[in-house]
Design a protein around this motif. Structure first.
Motif, short mmCIF file in Angstrom:
data_model
loop_
_atom_site.label_atom_id
_atom_site.label_comp_id
_atom_site.label_asym_id
_atom_site.label_seq_id
_atom_site.Cartn_x
_atom_site.Cartn_y
_atom_site.Cartn_z
N GLY A 12 9.78 34.21 70.72
CA GLY A 12 9.38 35.50 71.13
C GLY A 12 9.24 36.70 70.47
O GLY A 12 8.55 36.71 70.10
N ARG A 13 9.82 37.92 70.88
CA ARG A 13 9.20 39.03 70.83
C ARG A 13 9.64 39.56 69.38
O ARG A 13 8.76 40.42 68.52
CB ARG A 13 11.30 40.13 71.46
N GLY A 14 10.25 38.94 68.51
CA GLY A 14 10.64 38.67 67.12
C GLY A 14 10.88 39.82 66.79
O GLY A 14 11.25 40.28 65.22
N SER A 15 11.96 39.99 67.59
CA SER A 15 12.13 41.78 66.64
C SER A 15 13.72 41.28 65.41
O SER A 15 13.46 42.35 64.32
CB SER A 15 12.97 42.87 67.67
N ASN A 16 14.49 40.63 65.45
CA ASN A 16 15.87 40.04 64.61
C ASN A 16 14.59 39.25 63.03
O ASN A 16 14.11 39.85 61.88
CB ASN A 16 16.09 38.70 65.05
N LEU A 17 12.83 38.80 63.30
CA LEU A 17 12.14 38.92 62.41
C LEU A 17 11.90 39.56 61.82
O LEU A 17 11.48 39.42 60.63
CB LEU A 17 11.27 38.02 62.92
N ALA A 85 15.94 33.10 65.02
CA ALA A 85 15.57 34.31 65.34
C ALA A 85 15.61 34.55 66.98
O ALA A 85 14.24 34.72 67.13
CB ALA A 85 15.35 35.28 64.09
N GLY A 86 16.23 34.32 67.51
CA GLY A 86 16.11 34.27 68.86
C GLY A 86 15.01 33.38 69.27
O GLY A 86 14.13 33.23 70.31
N VAL A 106 21.81 34.18 65.15
CA VAL A 106 22.30 35.37 66.10
C VAL A 106 22.46 35.39 67.23
O VAL A 106 21.69 34.87 68.06
CB VAL A 106 22.13 36.27 65.35
N HIS A 107 23.10 35.47 67.47
CA HIS A 107 23.87 35.51 69.23
C HIS A 107 24.66 36.96 69.86
O HIS A 107 25.10 37.51 69.31
CB HIS A 107 25.47 34.59 69.13
N PRO A 108 23.88 37.15 70.81
CA PRO A 108 24.35 38.77 71.07
C PRO A 108 25.42 38.64 71.99
O PRO A 108 25.75 39.02 73.01
CB PRO A 108 23.17 38.77 72.55
N LEU A 169 21.94 44.98 70.32
CA LEU A 169 19.97 44.35 68.66
C LEU A 169 20.23 45.12 67.29
O LEU A 169 20.04 45.11 66.59
CB LEU A 169 18.81 44.98 69.54
N GLU A 172 22.87 43.86 65.13
CA GLU A 172 21.93 42.37 64.94
C GLU A 172 21.11 42.57 63.84
O GLU A 172 21.41 41.92 63.29
CB GLU A 172 21.10 41.70 66.18
#
Ligand code: GRF
Length: 215
Positions: A12-17, A85-86, A106-108, A169, A172
């Motif tokens: 999805g969103r890719g903020s961790n990416l 990553a998500g 990664v787990h929230p 987040l 993360e």
């Protein structure tokens, strides 16, 4: 030491990416792969000149067939590490076994609390005062596996799930690039008890109290 090659799996969103890319790790990103053709993270990858591939789970009759196709795509890039990553698909034991010790997630939540979905809502419902996130190696059981690093945040009075999710987040985005950096630098190993040892990491000496007493 040659740079490690990473493959990053997203949905999805890719903020961790984005956080991983921003960290300028000593690594080459072989590809970003998504099971969801609409994932925003694909555009992020392409905009940085990184190969972005789709293996759409809906095109396969079952989990095993999807995982085989995903594994074949990943193998094209010969990664040292695969980072989820998500990535929202549950992977088969066969897939996980193939990447033993080379698959991070990664787990929230502060595992083993709140595995699975809706972690922030469940944390609020449970009334915990401290919540957070976890980077762990992936093993066949969902959201378990040796823990590399965790970050804790307070749950504040009046928190909504969204406010809490945003606070988690941010952490993360700190700990996931850090964990991947340690992997790339060869600083992660599993001890005989199956726990992760991080070479030359500092241990915090203070506790996070939530709420804290007045001073
Ligand atoms: C993150 O909270 C991650 O921990 C969870 O899904 C979310 C993905 O966010 N597994 P993003 O796609 O990295 O922005």
């Amino acid at each position: 030491m040659a740079d490690k090659t990473l493959v990053i799996l997203i949905s999805g969103r890719g903020s961790n990416l984005e956080a991983i890319l921003a960290a300028r790790l000593p690594a080459r990103i072989g590809a970003v792969i998504s099971n969801n053709p609409g994932a925003r993270g694909l555009a992020i990858a392409r905009s940085r000149g990184i190969t972005a591939a789709v293996v759409d789970h809906r095109a396969y009759p079952d989990r095993a067939a999807f995982d085989a196709a995903l594994a074949a795509e990943i193998a094209l890039y010969r990664p040292d590490l695969v980072a989820l990553a998500g990535f929202t698909r549950i992977l088969t034991d066969g897939f996980v076994g193939r990447y033993r010790g080379r698959l991070l997630n990664v787990h929230p939540s502060l595992l083993p609390a709140f595995p699975g979905l809706d972690t922030h809502r469940r944390a609020l419902e449970a009334g915990v005062r401290i919540h957070g996130c976890t980077v762990h190696f992936v093993t066949p059981a969902v959201d378990s596996g040796p823990i590399v690093v965790q970050a804790a945040v307070p749950v504040l009075p009046g928190d909504t799930g969204k406010a809490l999710a945003n606070r988690v987040l941010r952490e993360e985005h700190r700990i996931y690039p850090q964990a991947i950096r340690w992997f790339c630098e060869g600083r992660l190993r599993l001890d005989a008890g199956g726990r992760v040892v991080v070479k030359a990491a500092r241990s915090p000496k203070t506790a996070l109290l939530s709420p804290a007493a007045e001073r």
